[in-house]
Enzyme design. Sequence first.
Site, PDB file in Angstrom:
ATOM      1  N   LYS A   1      -0.904 -79.320 -25.071  1.00  0.00           N
ATOM      2  CA  LYS A   1      -1.061 -78.302 -23.734  1.00  0.00           C
ATOM      3  C   LYS A   1      -0.698 -77.124 -23.204  1.00  0.00           C
ATOM      4  O   LYS A   1      -0.533 -76.933 -21.857  1.00  0.00           O
ATOM      5  CB  LYS A   1      -0.164 -79.783 -22.924  1.00  0.00           C
ATOM      6  CG  LYS A   1      -0.119 -81.042 -23.632  1.00  0.00           C
ATOM      7  CD  LYS A   1      -1.017 -81.125 -23.829  1.00  0.00           C
ATOM      8  CE  LYS A   1      -1.888 -81.586 -22.695  1.00  0.00           C
ATOM      9  NZ  LYS A   1      -3.479 -82.658 -22.970  1.00  0.00           N
TER      10      LYS A   1
ATOM     11  N   ARG B   1     -10.101 -75.420 -34.444  1.00  0.00           N
ATOM     12  CA  ARG B   1      -8.768 -75.389 -33.766  1.00  0.00           C
ATOM     13  C   ARG B   1      -7.546 -76.289 -34.219  1.00  0.00           C
ATOM     14  O   ARG B   1      -8.017 -76.861 -35.309  1.00  0.00           O
ATOM     15  CB  ARG B   1      -9.219 -75.745 -32.438  1.00  0.00           C
ATOM     16  CG  ARG B   1     -10.106 -75.673 -31.606  1.00  0.00           C
ATOM     17  CD  ARG B   1      -9.852 -76.634 -30.651  1.00  0.00           C
ATOM     18  NE  ARG B   1     -10.462 -78.157 -30.840  1.00  0.00           N
ATOM     19  CZ  ARG B   1     -10.580 -79.236 -29.651  1.00  0.00           C
ATOM     20  NH1 ARG B   1     -10.367 -79.522 -28.992  1.00  0.00           N
ATOM     21  NH2 ARG B   1     -10.883 -79.871 -29.977  1.00  0.00           N
ATOM     22  N   THR B   2      -6.142 -75.430 -34.454  1.00  0.00           N
ATOM     23  CA  THR B   2      -4.612 -75.932 -35.121  1.00  0.00           C
ATOM     24  C   THR B   2      -3.885 -76.070 -33.830  1.00  0.00           C
ATOM     25  O   THR B   2      -4.041 -75.369 -32.691  1.00  0.00           O
ATOM     26  CB  THR B   2      -5.097 -75.554 -35.893  1.00  0.00           C
ATOM     27  OG1 THR B   2      -3.559 -76.525 -36.586  1.00  0.00           O
ATOM     28  CG2 THR B   2      -4.123 -74.081 -35.772  1.00  0.00           C
ATOM     29  N   HIS B   3      -3.046 -77.193 -33.905  1.00  0.00           N
ATOM     30  CA  HIS B   3      -1.425 -77.058 -33.307  1.00  0.00           C
ATOM     31  C   HIS B   3      -0.666 -76.752 -33.884  1.00  0.00           C
ATOM     32  O   HIS B   3       0.764 -77.205 -34.000  1.00  0.00           O
ATOM     33  CB  HIS B   3      -1.283 -78.392 -32.433  1.00  0.00           C
ATOM     34  CG  HIS B   3      -2.493 -78.604 -31.144  1.00  0.00           C
ATOM     35  ND1 HIS B   3      -2.918 -78.222 -30.607  1.00  0.00           N
ATOM     36  CD2 HIS B   3      -2.867 -79.715 -30.719  1.00  0.00           C
ATOM     37  CE1 HIS B   3      -3.136 -78.195 -29.857  1.00  0.00           C
ATOM     38  NE2 HIS B   3      -3.286 -79.907 -29.355  1.00  0.00           N
TER      39      HIS B   3
ATOM     40  N   ARG C   1       1.217 -70.949 -23.715  1.00  0.00           N
ATOM     41  CA  ARG C   1       1.784 -71.924 -21.920  1.00  0.00           C
ATOM     42  C   ARG C   1       2.938 -71.458 -21.757  1.00  0.00           C
ATOM     43  O   ARG C   1       3.719 -72.223 -22.909  1.00  0.00           O
ATOM     44  CB  ARG C   1       1.194 -73.099 -21.649  1.00  0.00           C
ATOM     45  CG  ARG C   1       1.053 -73.333 -20.266  1.00  0.00           C
ATOM     46  CD  ARG C   1       0.766 -74.733 -19.730  1.00  0.00           C
ATOM     47  NE  ARG C   1       0.280 -74.799 -18.424  1.00  0.00           N
ATOM     48  CZ  ARG C   1      -0.385 -75.881 -18.176  1.00  0.00           C
ATOM     49  NH1 ARG C   1      -0.401 -76.904 -19.179  1.00  0.00           N
ATOM     50  NH2 ARG C   1      -0.168 -76.185 -16.829  1.00  0.00           N
TER      51      ARG C   1
ATOM     52  N   SER D   1       3.579 -81.129 -19.041  1.00  0.00           N
ATOM     53  CA  SER D   1       1.945 -81.426 -19.326  1.00  0.00           C
ATOM     54  C   SER D   1       1.660 -82.552 -20.595  1.00  0.00           C
ATOM     55  O   SER D   1       0.988 -83.702 -20.548  1.00  0.00           O
ATOM     56  CB  SER D   1       0.536 -80.258 -19.085  1.00  0.00           C
ATOM     57  OG  SER D   1      -0.287 -80.965 -19.675  1.00  0.00           O
TER      58      SER D   1
ATOM     59  N   GLU E   1     -11.738 -76.801 -11.608  1.00  0.00           N
ATOM     60  CA  GLU E   1     -12.583 -77.426 -10.791  1.00  0.00           C
ATOM     61  C   GLU E   1     -13.732 -77.706 -11.545  1.00  0.00           C
ATOM     62  O   GLU E   1     -13.958 -79.282 -11.531  1.00  0.00           O
ATOM     63  CB  GLU E   1     -12.611 -76.669  -9.176  1.00  0.00           C
ATOM     64  CG  GLU E   1     -11.675 -76.477  -8.178  1.00  0.00           C
ATOM     65  CD  GLU E   1     -10.955 -75.566  -8.690  1.00  0.00           C
ATOM     66  OE1 GLU E   1     -10.912 -74.981 -10.065  1.00  0.00           O
ATOM     67  OE2 GLU E   1      -9.580 -75.881  -9.021  1.00  0.00           O
ATOM     68  N   LYS E   2     -15.024 -77.007 -12.096  1.00  0.00           N
ATOM     69  CA  LYS E   2     -16.151 -76.845 -12.708  1.00  0.00           C
ATOM     70  C   LYS E   2     -15.544 -77.311 -14.318  1.00  0.00           C
ATOM     71  O   LYS E   2     -16.663 -78.493 -14.497  1.00  0.00           O
ATOM     72  CB  LYS E   2     -16.340 -76.125 -13.294  1.00  0.00           C
ATOM     73  CG  LYS E   2     -17.307 -75.205 -12.172  1.00  0.00           C
ATOM     74  CD  LYS E   2     -18.522 -75.472 -12.592  1.00  0.00           C
ATOM     75  CE  LYS E   2     -19.460 -75.677 -10.943  1.00  0.00           C
ATOM     76  NZ  LYS E   2     -20.677 -74.651 -10.933  1.00  0.00           N
ATOM     77  N   MET E   3     -14.386 -77.891 -13.992  1.00  0.00           N
ATOM     78  CA  MET E   3     -14.010 -78.099 -15.993  1.00  0.00           C
ATOM     79  C   MET E   3     -13.582 -79.961 -15.815  1.00  0.00           C
ATOM     80  O   MET E   3     -14.112 -80.652 -16.564  1.00  0.00           O
ATOM     81  CB  MET E   3     -12.801 -77.987 -16.750  1.00  0.00           C
ATOM     82  CG  MET E   3     -13.878 -76.927 -17.962  1.00  0.00           C
ATOM     83  SD  MET E   3     -13.071 -74.952 -18.934  1.00  0.00           S
ATOM     84  CE  MET E   3     -12.014 -76.782 -19.916  1.00  0.00           C
TER      85      MET E   3
ATOM     86  N   PHE F   1      -6.961 -86.150 -17.837  1.00  0.00           N
ATOM     87  CA  PHE F   1      -6.719 -85.012 -18.551  1.00  0.00           C
ATOM     88  C   PHE F   1      -7.185 -83.810 -18.193  1.00  0.00           C
ATOM     89  O   PHE F   1      -5.983 -83.121 -17.951  1.00  0.00           O
ATOM     90  CB  PHE F   1      -7.894 -85.362 -20.138  1.00  0.00           C
ATOM     91  CG  PHE F   1      -7.607 -84.186 -20.950  1.00  0.00           C
ATOM     92  CD1 PHE F   1      -7.144 -84.033 -22.052  1.00  0.00           C
ATOM     93  CD2 PHE F   1      -8.966 -83.271 -20.753  1.00  0.00           C
ATOM     94  CE1 PHE F   1      -6.274 -83.491 -23.344  1.00  0.00           C
ATOM     95  CE2 PHE F   1      -7.701 -81.933 -21.734  1.00  0.00           C
ATOM     96  CZ  PHE F   1      -7.109 -82.142 -22.770  1.00  0.00           C
TER      97      PHE F   1
ATOM     98  N   GLY G   1      -3.943 -78.777 -13.816  1.00  0.00           N
ATOM     99  CA  GLY G   1      -4.477 -76.725 -14.188  1.00  0.00           C
ATOM    100  C   GLY G   1      -3.706 -76.297 -13.436  1.00  0.00           C
ATOM    101  O   GLY G   1      -4.326 -75.110 -13.166  1.00  0.00           O
TER     102      GLY G   1
END
Length: 288
Positions: A41, A99-101, A123, A131, A223-225, A248, A252
């Site tokens: 998140k 990717r990884t978390h 973040r 989130s 907005e676009k995403m 999801f 933002g």
Amino acid sequence: KDVKLKEVSGILLQAATADSWSKIQTFEAKPDDLLICTYPKSGTTWIQEIVDMIEQNGDVEKCQRAIIQHRHPFIEWARPPQPSGVEKANTMTAPRILRTHLPTQLLPPSFWEKNCKFLYVARNAKDCMVSYYHFQRMSQVLPDPGTWEEYFETFINGKVSWGSWFDHVKGWWKIRDKHQILFIFYEDIKRDPKHEIQKVMQFMGKNLDEAVLDKIVQETSFEKMKENPMTNRSTVPKSVMDQSISPFMRKGTVGDWKNHFTVAQNERFDEIYREKMKGTSIRFSMEL
Ligand code: A3P
């Protein structure tokens, strides 16, 4: 929903991930792999879209096609009988974006040995917690978060999938100068997207002109995403994400925690934050 997490070296992970841990640990990285690393998140999807747009020189259609072909796999992702993240990565041609978390101590050692590039996005803890709470409400593959009050305790105790926010962020921050790591902040991308996108571009060894950069800024806006079916996860089945509970692409924004934390919770959080973050020089550009 009855979802159980399992511990690996003291970190809670999804059960299927824990069950295939030896395969994940022996994953073979390649020297030109770029690994996007985040605590959940923290803007994973956002930075992935930015990276994709840079890679495709700002060509939206190519980017959409690239996403369809290979949404960058999470190396720890496992949900049999579907191909695992490791299996997907093994079929990809170099240079790969993965990717990884995972926190640093759980990363497959091969990534360090091959001196890969790591792009870490952090973040601030409070927004991340908000989130994650809403995400766990709608995710059908993560445990129910319980009430907000209950989740507050769960989160600060690191009893969530991928472990403690505090340890994750501190861990990656600590090693940022020892490896090829670009460490950036969600709040900075939000405040000055062009500047941060430029940093990512340089880190990826690319050189795009101003007009292309401006286009990437526009195309990767919230907005676009939110409108884009490739990034808003509207293609993910309800059995995995029930977006009627919470979308999801939720808000933002920076500072949504103010709509969730009570004054008492905020004071307690600040105290715990100071204690847990003692000795680290990391600073988030927002009031905490
Ligand atoms: P919120 O729940 O606060 O809205 P991840 O991709 O790591 O799961 O992170 C998801 C969070 O990033 C969500 O936060 C989501 O709205 C936010 N996000 C995704 N794309 C974004 C964008 N283009 N700009 C700002 N935030 C974005």
